[in-house]
Enzyme design. Structure first.
Site, PDB file in Angstrom:
ATOM      1  N   ARG A   1     -51.721  75.884 -29.356  1.00 23.45           N
ATOM      2  CA  ARG A   1     -50.945  76.947 -28.699  1.00 23.45           C
ATOM      3  C   ARG A   1     -51.750  78.246 -28.635  1.00 23.45           C
ATOM      4  O   ARG A   1     -51.592  79.046 -27.728  1.00 23.45           O
ATOM      5  CB  ARG A   1     -49.605  77.171 -29.440  1.00 23.45           C
ATOM      6  CG  ARG A   1     -48.799  78.337 -28.869  1.00 23.45           C
ATOM      7  CD  ARG A   1     -47.322  78.297 -29.260  1.00 23.45           C
ATOM      8  NE  ARG A   1     -47.090  78.023 -30.662  1.00 23.45           N
ATOM      9  CZ  ARG A   1     -47.263  78.914 -31.642  1.00 23.45           C
ATOM     10  NH1 ARG A   1     -47.684  80.139 -31.380  1.00 23.45           N
ATOM     11  NH2 ARG A   1     -47.013  78.577 -32.888  1.00 23.45           N
TER      12      ARG A   1
ATOM     13  N   TYR B   1     -41.894  85.665  -4.512  1.00 25.47           N
ATOM     14  CA  TYR B   1     -41.324  84.350  -4.824  1.00 25.47           C
ATOM     15  C   TYR B   1     -39.960  84.528  -5.525  1.00 25.47           C
ATOM     16  O   TYR B   1     -39.848  85.337  -6.462  1.00 25.47           O
ATOM     17  CB  TYR B   1     -42.307  83.588  -5.702  1.00 25.47           C
ATOM     18  CG  TYR B   1     -41.843  82.216  -6.104  1.00 25.47           C
ATOM     19  CD1 TYR B   1     -41.434  81.283  -5.161  1.00 25.47           C
ATOM     20  CD2 TYR B   1     -41.829  81.846  -7.447  1.00 25.47           C
ATOM     21  CE1 TYR B   1     -41.003  80.019  -5.538  1.00 25.47           C
ATOM     22  CE2 TYR B   1     -41.416  80.579  -7.836  1.00 25.47           C
ATOM     23  CZ  TYR B   1     -40.992  79.682  -6.873  1.00 25.47           C
ATOM     24  OH  TYR B   1     -40.573  78.443  -7.245  1.00 25.47           O
TER      25      TYR B   1
ATOM     26  N   ASP C   1     -49.815  88.685  -7.462  1.00 18.71           N
ATOM     27  CA  ASP C   1     -49.675  87.228  -7.466  1.00 18.71           C
ATOM     28  C   ASP C   1     -50.511  86.718  -6.293  1.00 18.71           C
ATOM     29  O   ASP C   1     -50.176  86.931  -5.128  1.00 18.71           O
ATOM     30  CB  ASP C   1     -48.191  86.860  -7.314  1.00 18.71           C
ATOM     31  CG  ASP C   1     -47.956  85.357  -7.378  1.00 18.71           C
ATOM     32  OD1 ASP C   1     -48.884  84.596  -7.018  1.00 18.71           O
ATOM     33  OD2 ASP C   1     -46.852  84.938  -7.766  1.00 18.71           O
TER      34      ASP C   1
ATOM     35  N   LYS D   1     -50.597  75.075  -7.069  1.00 19.37           N
ATOM     36  CA  LYS D   1     -50.843  75.082  -5.619  1.00 19.37           C
ATOM     37  C   LYS D   1     -52.307  74.779  -5.303  1.00 19.37           C
ATOM     38  O   LYS D   1     -52.780  73.716  -5.622  1.00 19.37           O
ATOM     39  CB  LYS D   1     -50.392  76.417  -5.025  1.00 19.37           C
ATOM     40  CG  LYS D   1     -49.111  76.967  -5.625  1.00 19.37           C
ATOM     41  CD  LYS D   1     -47.907  76.087  -5.352  1.00 19.37           C
ATOM     42  CE  LYS D   1     -46.654  76.713  -5.952  1.00 19.37           C
ATOM     43  NZ  LYS D   1     -45.593  75.767  -6.167  1.00 19.37           N
TER      44      LYS D   1
HETATM   45  N1  LCS Z   1     -45.830  82.579  -7.344  1.00 13.87           N
HETATM   46  C1  LCS Z   1     -45.750  82.138  -6.083  1.00 13.87           C
HETATM   47  C2  LCS Z   1     -46.234  83.006  -4.967  1.00 13.87           C
HETATM   48  C3  LCS Z   1     -45.222  80.864  -5.806  1.00 13.87           C
HETATM   49  O1  LCS Z   1     -45.148  80.460  -4.536  1.00 13.87           O
HETATM   50  C4  LCS Z   1     -44.777  80.063  -6.893  1.00 13.87           C
HETATM   51  C5  LCS Z   1     -44.191  78.725  -6.663  1.00 13.87           C
HETATM   52  C6  LCS Z   1     -44.876  80.583  -8.197  1.00 13.87           C
HETATM   53  C7  LCS Z   1     -45.419  81.840  -8.388  1.00 13.87           C
HETATM   54  C8  LCS Z   1     -44.410  79.817  -9.402  1.00 13.87           C
HETATM   55  O2  LCS Z   1     -45.299  78.803  -9.716  1.00 13.87           O
HETATM   56  P1  LCS Z   1     -44.865  77.485 -10.544  1.00 13.87           P
HETATM   57  O3  LCS Z   1     -44.112  77.950 -11.739  1.00 13.87           O
HETATM   58  O4  LCS Z   1     -43.990  76.696  -9.636  1.00 13.87           O
HETATM   59  O5  LCS Z   1     -46.169  76.858 -10.878  1.00 13.87           O
HETATM   60  N2  LCS Z   1     -43.864  78.459  -5.354  1.00 13.87           N
HETATM   61  C9  LCS Z   1     -43.170  77.477  -4.873  1.00 13.87           C
HETATM   62  C10 LCS Z   1     -42.781  77.368  -3.522  1.00 13.87           C
HETATM   63  O6  LCS Z   1     -43.036  78.191  -2.646  1.00 13.87           O
HETATM   64  N3  LCS Z   1     -42.104  76.260  -3.355  1.00 13.87           N
HETATM   65  O7  LCS Z   1     -41.959  75.553  -4.515  1.00 13.87           O
HETATM   66  C11 LCS Z   1     -42.619  76.301  -5.566  1.00 13.87           C
END
Ligand code: LCS
Length: 420
Positions: free
Chosen positions: A64, A117, A189, A214
């Site tokens: 951790r 988001y 971000d 992504k």
């Molecule tokens: N920031 C952005 C700009 C995102 O598009 C997402 C997820 C996150 C943070 C969070 O990331 P995660 O915790 O899912 O790894 N975006 C998503 C979307 O547009 N559709 O499904 C997930």
């Protein structure tokens, strides 16, 4: 706010994506970083253990707190973003949450983009507010709005660029200049661009977040997040909080993402070539009302995109005829392009925010945030352009042929997703 980020190394970004973090780990000379699947690490003796805990001696303690495979990924992303160090987290949202929890407190104010988001907005609006943190949401595609929203107690500016799903772009250089002048933190971000196309730390950001789920991983088979800091002081604070809070990454997850990042340059180059051709194709399609892609000269912030991005990326949104019904029809008739949320994988994904991720938000509020009924979000993958074009063309031609079956989810049904 001091920024002591390392100068971006002289090596090219493709070389960095492939090699950064992949130091030799054992006597065997392996080319792939091993998976150190160990929860804890043995100390040679008590003095050595004490020195590691005191931070006086390098060496791992407990996964951790740190793990060699996870560290390799942290080095890779820190090098790609041009920061001093990275912190790998369980998901992208764990990265966002860690930054908020570590750096905001009672009485602080945040100026955030109004099209960030969904769960990041929920985190600020509904969770951080419980701890006395207030937020103002503004259209950050006009940097003047950022400055206007600042208050004496503003501690952080939080933006995305390009934004999800409006594809609006924030001028990161202008945001960086405002942050420096008012001595507030700028957190970006960078998920929609990835460090291959955009490096916010070079433009004045103090912290960069990526959802590794992504583009960085790129194969839609693992989740993860990363925080890269521009200063050692910020990194130390974030590291302390993440190890206490516990949202850190697992070594197997890190290894999968390390495998993915090595092809980041190839995947992005290929997919953005497709994206440019598809944007032009969609613009000329009779069932398409508008296309929002940073690479098109009619994108409102096309010039800013040219200035701050190395390429226009693989994400776009477009409007279709017949509004909500039209969008649903396209979702129901694509075959090769998969109907799914998420983005940045080798396969093309499509989604319709008004009937899916943002359906529970009242129509007027959606409209204010640029999420129109007819908006289709498209994450372009690495398939053959002709196949993607034909799949879209067939689905678009179905618009207006028959009424698609659809019942919008109620707010209660939708609550669990909160704008994913
Ligand atoms: N920031 C952005 C700009 C995102 O598009 C997402 C997820 C996150 C943070 C969070 O990331 P995660 O915790 O899912 O790894 N975006 C998503 C979307 O547009 N559709 O499904 C997930």
């Amino acid at each position: 706010m001091k920024t002591d980020r390392k100068k971006t190394p002289a090596m090219g970004k493709a070389t960095r994506a492939i090699h950064a973090g992949a130091a030799e780990h054992s006597a065997y000379g392996e080319i792939s970083v091993p998976i150190f699947q160990s929860s804890t690490f043995v100390f040679p003796n008590a003095a050595d253990g004490a020195a590691r805990f005191a931070g006086e001696q390098p060496g791992y303690i407990y996964t951790r707190i740190g793990n060699p495979t996870v560290h390799a990924l942290e080095e890779n992303l820190a090098t790609l973003e041009g920061g001093v160090a990275g912190i790998a987290t369980a998901t992208g949202m764990a990265a966002v949450g860690t930054v908020f929890i570590a750096l905001l407190g009672q009485g602080d104010h945040v100026v955030a983009g109004n099209c960030i988001y969904g769960p990041s907005r929920v985190m600020l609006e509904k969770e951080m507010s419980r701890f006395g943190v207030r937020s103002t949401f503004i259209d950050s595609s006009d940097a003047a709005n950022i400055e206007k929203a600042l208050r004496p107690e503003t501690r952080m500016i939080f933006v995305e660029s390009p934004m999800n799903p409006s594809m609006a772009i924030t001028d990161l250089g202008a945001a960086g200049e405002i942050a420096a002048r008012h001595k507030v933190l700028l957190v970006v971000d960078n998920t929609f661009a990835s460090p291959y196309l955009q490096r916010p730390l070079e433009l004045g950001a103090h912290i960069v977040i990526n959802s590794l789920t992504k583009f960085i991983n790129g194969h839609s088979d693992v989740v993860g997040g990363m925080i890269v800091s521009g200063s050692g002081q910020t990194h130390t604070r974030l590291k302390k909080v993440v190890t206490t809070f516990g949202g850190t990454m697992d070594p197997h997850q890190a290894w999968l993402i390390l495998r993915g990042v090595r092809t980041l340059p190839l995947r992005i180059e290929r997919a953005q070539e497709n994206a440019m051709k598809l944007a032009r194709f969609l613009k000329s399609h009779s069932k398409v009302t508008w296309v929002r892609y940073p690479g098109l000269p009619d994108h409102p912030q096309h010039e800013i995109a040219k200035k701050q991005m190395d390429g226009f990326g693989t994400m776009m949104s477009f409007g279709v005829k017949n509004g909500l019904e039209g969008g649903i029809t396209v979702m129901n008739h694509v075959r090769l392009i998969k109907l799914a949320v998420s983005l940045g994988g080798v396969e093309s994904l499509i989604e319709h925010p008004a009937s899916m991720t943002h359906a529970s938000i009242p129509k007027e509020e959606r409209r204010e945030a640029g999420i129109l009924d007819e908006l289709v979000r498209f994450s372009v993958g690495c398939e053959d352009f002709e196949d993607l074009r034909d799949d879209l063309d067939r689905a678009l031609k179905e618009i207006g042929r028959r009424k698609p079956p659809f019942r919008p989810p109620s707010e209660e049904e939708h609550l669990a997703m909160e704008g994913c």
